[in-house]
Design a protein around this motif. Structure first.
Motif, short mmCIF file in Angstrom:
data_model
loop_
_atom_site.label_atom_id
_atom_site.label_comp_id
_atom_site.label_asym_id
_atom_site.label_seq_id
_atom_site.Cartn_x
_atom_site.Cartn_y
_atom_site.Cartn_z
N LEU A 225 0.85 -1.19 0.00
CA LEU A 225 0.00 0.00 0.00
C LEU A 225 0.89 1.25 0.00
O LEU A 225 1.74 1.39 0.88
N PRO A 226 0.70 2.15 -0.93
CA PRO A 226 1.60 3.31 -1.03
C PRO A 226 1.56 4.23 0.19
O PRO A 226 2.56 4.89 0.50
N GLU A 227 0.43 4.26 0.92
CA GLU A 227 0.33 5.11 2.10
C GLU A 227 0.93 4.49 3.36
O GLU A 227 1.08 5.14 4.39
N SER A 260 -8.08 -7.27 -3.64
CA SER A 260 -9.51 -7.39 -3.87
C SER A 260 -10.12 -8.49 -3.02
O SER A 260 -11.18 -8.32 -2.41
N THR A 261 -9.43 -9.60 -2.96
CA THR A 261 -9.92 -10.75 -2.19
C THR A 261 -9.92 -10.44 -0.69
O THR A 261 -10.90 -10.71 0.02
N TYR A 262 -8.83 -9.84 -0.22
CA TYR A 262 -8.76 -9.57 1.22
C TYR A 262 -9.73 -8.47 1.63
O TYR A 262 -10.23 -8.46 2.77
N ILE A 283 -12.67 -0.54 2.09
CA ILE A 283 -12.79 0.50 1.06
C ILE A 283 -11.42 0.96 0.60
O ILE A 283 -11.19 1.18 -0.60
N LEU A 284 -10.46 1.10 1.51
CA LEU A 284 -9.11 1.51 1.14
C LEU A 284 -8.47 0.48 0.22
O LEU A 284 -7.83 0.84 -0.79
N LEU A 285 -8.61 -0.79 0.54
CA LEU A 285 -8.04 -1.85 -0.31
C LEU A 285 -8.69 -1.83 -1.69
O LEU A 285 -8.00 -1.98 -2.71
N LYS A 290 -8.55 -0.59 -7.50
CA LYS A 290 -9.14 0.13 -8.64
C LYS A 290 -8.12 1.03 -9.32
O LYS A 290 -8.08 1.11 -10.55
N LYS A 291 -7.27 1.69 -8.53
CA LYS A 291 -6.23 2.54 -9.12
C LYS A 291 -5.32 1.74 -10.05
O LYS A 291 -4.95 2.20 -11.13
N GLN A 292 -4.96 0.54 -9.61
CA GLN A 292 -4.06 -0.28 -10.42
C GLN A 292 -4.75 -0.78 -11.69
O GLN A 292 -4.17 -0.75 -12.78
N VAL A 293 -5.99 -1.21 -11.55
CA VAL A 293 -6.74 -1.69 -12.72
C VAL A 293 -6.98 -0.54 -13.70
O VAL A 293 -6.81 -0.69 -14.92
#
Length: 401
Positions: A225-227, A260-262, A283-285, A290-293
């Motif tokens: 996670l970038p954050e 997505s799964t987690y 929601i954060l995951l 979504k950003k990557q897709v």
């Protein structure tokens, strides 16, 4: 191929309700792979066939599949020349696929599960590295760098999911891998196994006390996670996760699958977790997935879709023989081993669009060279695509805020 089938199967099992119009196609793709793997497994427990063709010789030719005339030598692993990595991954593929067909083709499902058990026993009882048994065949293209313990863990996790036999769960607990890893791929299954097994320790199946696979799953999430204060992967200026130079998008699609799964597991168990002071929610995951897709599909500095045939701008010179050579309908005469390099070296776009294929993707600076010779960026692979099926299905349905 086995990892491809495992990931396709996991997608169908994790997100079936989100791909109702495509589920039959996913099953068809899974069966195509498992039919082949079953043929490769007919000599178990004495041998498992793991490759057809000499990689070095094949790479010296640029031919259509219809014209291939290089030697079709079959290579196998045996008790005396073991390959626990490939055997355990094959077991995982069979076990996962057996669940895909459990309610629609019981006989086929039973065959897959029976063969999964044989392949796993073969992998475990004849432990040894794939590289050592078939060095000239496996390397340099698909050397195993992570060893075979991650595959043994992965195979046992899938067999537990397929059988609910506690012996496989006990085996998974006995596979001691203390290291963490920020890479999930055809080579390293550790993060995937921990996410899969986290369903058990989160109580989504049956709670197992004092063994918390979710901790490893969450450390993996914190590492990508970038954050997160413990992030260990890089990100391009445009926001793409960047792990390695060669076919980087394989790590993006596989990591996005796990996020997505987690996210679903967290939502169902009504949990959050922390990366330092960062509170990680489902929601954060999902937002990170979504950003990557979205980046892969065109929301990036180049405005380039890295899925061939999707959008107005996508790679036209991909490193793929059949796509770059004239089709057999256009040119029926055989194209020789060396003759095909004219197409490889041509500046013209590929005459055949390999619709849906995802290529290796851009570099750390978001730059992309649409060039067949730049295989690190322009080569597609089934294991890149297979891991994206789940996230696409997951994101296709609105997630409550």
């Amino acid at each position: 191929m086995a990892f491809t089938i495992t990931m396709l199967s996991w997608s169908a099992l994790e997100f079936p309700g989100r791909m109702p119009d495509e589920l039959d196609r996913v099953r068809e793709a899974v069966r195509w792979g498992t039919d082949y793997l079953l043929k490769a497994s007919t000599s178990l427990p004495d041998a498992l066939y793991v490759q057809v063709g000499d990689s070095i010789v094949d790479h010296k030719c640029w031919q259509r599949p219809e014209d291939m005339d290089t030697p079709r030598t079959a290579y196998k692993v045996t008790p005396s020349n073991p390959g626990s990595e490939v055997a355990a991954e094959t077991a995982a593929a069979f076990a996962a696929a057996s669940l895909v067909f459990k309610k629609i083709d019981r006989d086929y499902s039973k065959t897959l599960l029976r063969t999964a058990k044989m392949a796993f026993t073969f992998a475990n009882e004849n432990r040894g590295n794939y590289n050592d048994s078939l060095p000239s065949v496996v390397c340099p293209f698909y050397c195993s760098h992570s060893g075979y313990h991650d595959e043994l863990l992965w195979g046992s996790a899938w067999l537990y999911k397929a059988t609910r036999n506690s012996s496989y769960l006990d085996f998974a607990r006995s596979v001691l891998i203390d290291d963490d890893c920020d890479t999930f791929s055809w080579d390293n299954k550790l993060p995937g196994a921990r996410v899969l097994l986290s369903r058990v320790s989160l109580g989504l199946v049956v709670r197992v006390q004092n063994f918390h696979w979710w901790k490893g799953a969450e450390r993996f999430a914190c590492s990508i996670l970038p954050e997160s204060p413990t992030v260990s992967v890089k990100y391009t200026p445009g926001g793409l996760m960047y792990k390695m130079k060669g076919s980087n998008l394989q790590y993006v699609t596989s990591s996005t699958f796990l996020l997505s799964t987690y996210a679903r597991y967290l939502k169902f168990s009504d949990r959050t977790f922390k990366c330092g002071s960062l509170v990680v929610t489902p929601i954060l995951l999902r937002k990170q997935a979504k950003k990557q897709v979205d980046y892969i599909l065109g929301e990036n500095p180049k405005r380039m879709s890295y899925m061939v045939g999707f959008g107005d701008r996508f790679p036209r010179h991909i490193h793929h023989r059949a796509s770059s050579l004239p089709s057999i309908q256009q040119t029926s005469a055989p194209i020789g081993c060396n003759e095909g390099f004219t197409s490889l070296n041509s500046p013209d776009p590929n005459p055949n669009i390999l619709t849906g294929a995802i290529v290796g993707g851009p570099d750390l600076s978001d730059e992309f060279e649409d060039n067949r010779h730049n295989f690190a960026q322009s080569e597609p692979a089934t294991y890149i695509n297979a891991a994206l099926i789940g996230p696409l299905s997951y994101l296709a349905v609105k997630f409550p805020s």
